[in-house]
Each structure stands twice: as structure tokens, then as C-alpha cells.
Write a protein that holds these residues in place. Sequence first.
Motif, PDB file in Angstrom:
ATOM      1  N   SER A 154       0.840  -1.195   0.000  1.00 44.77           N
ATOM      2  CA  SER A 154       0.000   0.000   0.000  1.00 44.77           C
ATOM      3  C   SER A 154       0.877   1.248   0.000  1.00 44.77           C
ATOM      4  CB  SER A 154      -0.901   0.005   1.235  1.00 44.77           C
ATOM      5  OG  SER A 154      -0.124   0.192   2.399  1.00 44.77           O
ATOM      6  N   PRO A 155       0.316   2.373  -0.411  1.00 45.52           N
ATOM      7  CA  PRO A 155       1.086   3.614  -0.355  1.00 45.52           C
ATOM      8  C   PRO A 155       1.570   3.934   1.064  1.00 45.52           C
ATOM      9  CG  PRO A 155      -0.871   3.925  -1.685  1.00 45.52           C
ATOM     10  CD  PRO A 155      -0.984   2.566  -1.060  1.00 45.52           C
ATOM     11  N   ALA A 156       0.768   3.613   2.062  1.00 46.34           N
ATOM     12  CA  ALA A 156       1.171   3.872   3.448  1.00 46.34           C
ATOM     13  C   ALA A 156       2.407   3.058   3.811  1.00 46.34           C
ATOM     14  CB  ALA A 156       0.021   3.540   4.403  1.00 46.34           C
TER      15      ALA A 156
ATOM     16  N   LEU B 110      -0.890   7.620   7.363  1.00 48.07           N
ATOM     17  CA  LEU B 110      -1.424   7.376   6.018  1.00 48.07           C
ATOM     18  C   LEU B 110      -2.403   6.205   6.026  1.00 48.07           C
ATOM     19  CD1 LEU B 110       1.695   7.917   3.747  1.00 48.07           C
ATOM     20  CD2 LEU B 110      -0.394   9.283   3.798  1.00 48.07           C
ATOM     21  N   SER B 111      -2.117   5.202   6.829  1.00 47.30           N
ATOM     22  CA  SER B 111      -3.035   4.069   6.937  1.00 47.30           C
ATOM     23  C   SER B 111      -4.371   4.516   7.513  1.00 47.30           C
ATOM     24  CB  SER B 111      -2.409   2.982   7.811  1.00 47.30           C
ATOM     25  OG  SER B 111      -3.282   1.897   7.942  1.00 47.30           O
TER      26      SER B 111
ATOM     27  N   TYR C 260      -5.038   5.122   3.179  1.00 48.98           N
ATOM     28  CA  TYR C 260      -4.084   4.649   2.177  1.00 48.98           C
ATOM     29  C   TYR C 260      -3.456   3.311   2.552  1.00 48.98           C
ATOM     30  CZ  TYR C 260      -4.523   9.197   0.031  1.00 48.98           C
ATOM     31  OH  TYR C 260      -5.026  10.315  -0.588  1.00 48.98           O
TER      32      TYR C 260
ATOM     33  N   LYS D 258      -9.064   4.459   0.044  1.00 46.08           N
ATOM     34  CA  LYS D 258      -8.308   5.144  -1.015  1.00 46.08           C
ATOM     35  C   LYS D 258      -7.258   4.247  -1.662  1.00 46.08           C
ATOM     36  CE  LYS D 258      -8.963   9.542   1.252  1.00 46.08           C
ATOM     37  NZ  LYS D 258      -8.347  10.633   1.995  1.00 46.08           N
ATOM     38  N   TYR D 259      -7.188   2.996  -1.227  1.00 45.50           N
ATOM     39  CA  TYR D 259      -6.212   2.040  -1.762  1.00 45.50           C
ATOM     40  C   TYR D 259      -6.847   1.200  -2.848  1.00 45.50           C
ATOM     41  CZ  TYR D 259      -3.273  -2.117  -2.009  1.00 45.50           C
ATOM     42  OH  TYR D 259      -2.506  -3.158  -2.439  1.00 45.50           O
TER      43      TYR D 259
END
Length: 76
Positions: free
Chosen positions: A13-15, A59-60, A64, A70-71
Amino acid sequence: MTNPIADPGHGHSPAAWTAVVIMLVGFTAGTVAFCFEQPALVWASVALIPIGAIVGWALSKAGYGVKGPKYAPKAH
């Protein structure tokens, strides 16, 4: 026929990527600063490691993370 084991998706994930990159930069910069005997830079780099964990957590919580709204997972 058996069901394939599902990938839990952790770390994709981005986070997670953001947290890991920040922590890797801190670790790498700290190692280089240690080799050049720069204690102030070593300690500044050490501070990046928990900052990376906090940014990943934030972020999580912002959506994200792996199960966040948003993921969007990508096919492997």
C-alpha cells in the motif's frame, strides 16, 4: 480443486511503501554519517526511523493502507 492461499496484501500500500522508504533513508543516511563521524547527522537520521513509522500509521488511518478506501490493489 483447492482454493489458492489468498495474499493478505500487507506491505503493498502507499502507506507501507512511504513508511519503508522514509525509514530506509534514515537508516542509510545514518550509516553514511556514522562512517564519516558526524554524530549530529547520525542522531538526525535516527529520528527519521520513528517518523517513518508514524507517517505510515497516519497514512493508513487516512485510508491509504491495505484495507483503506483510497487504496486500489494492482493485479500481480
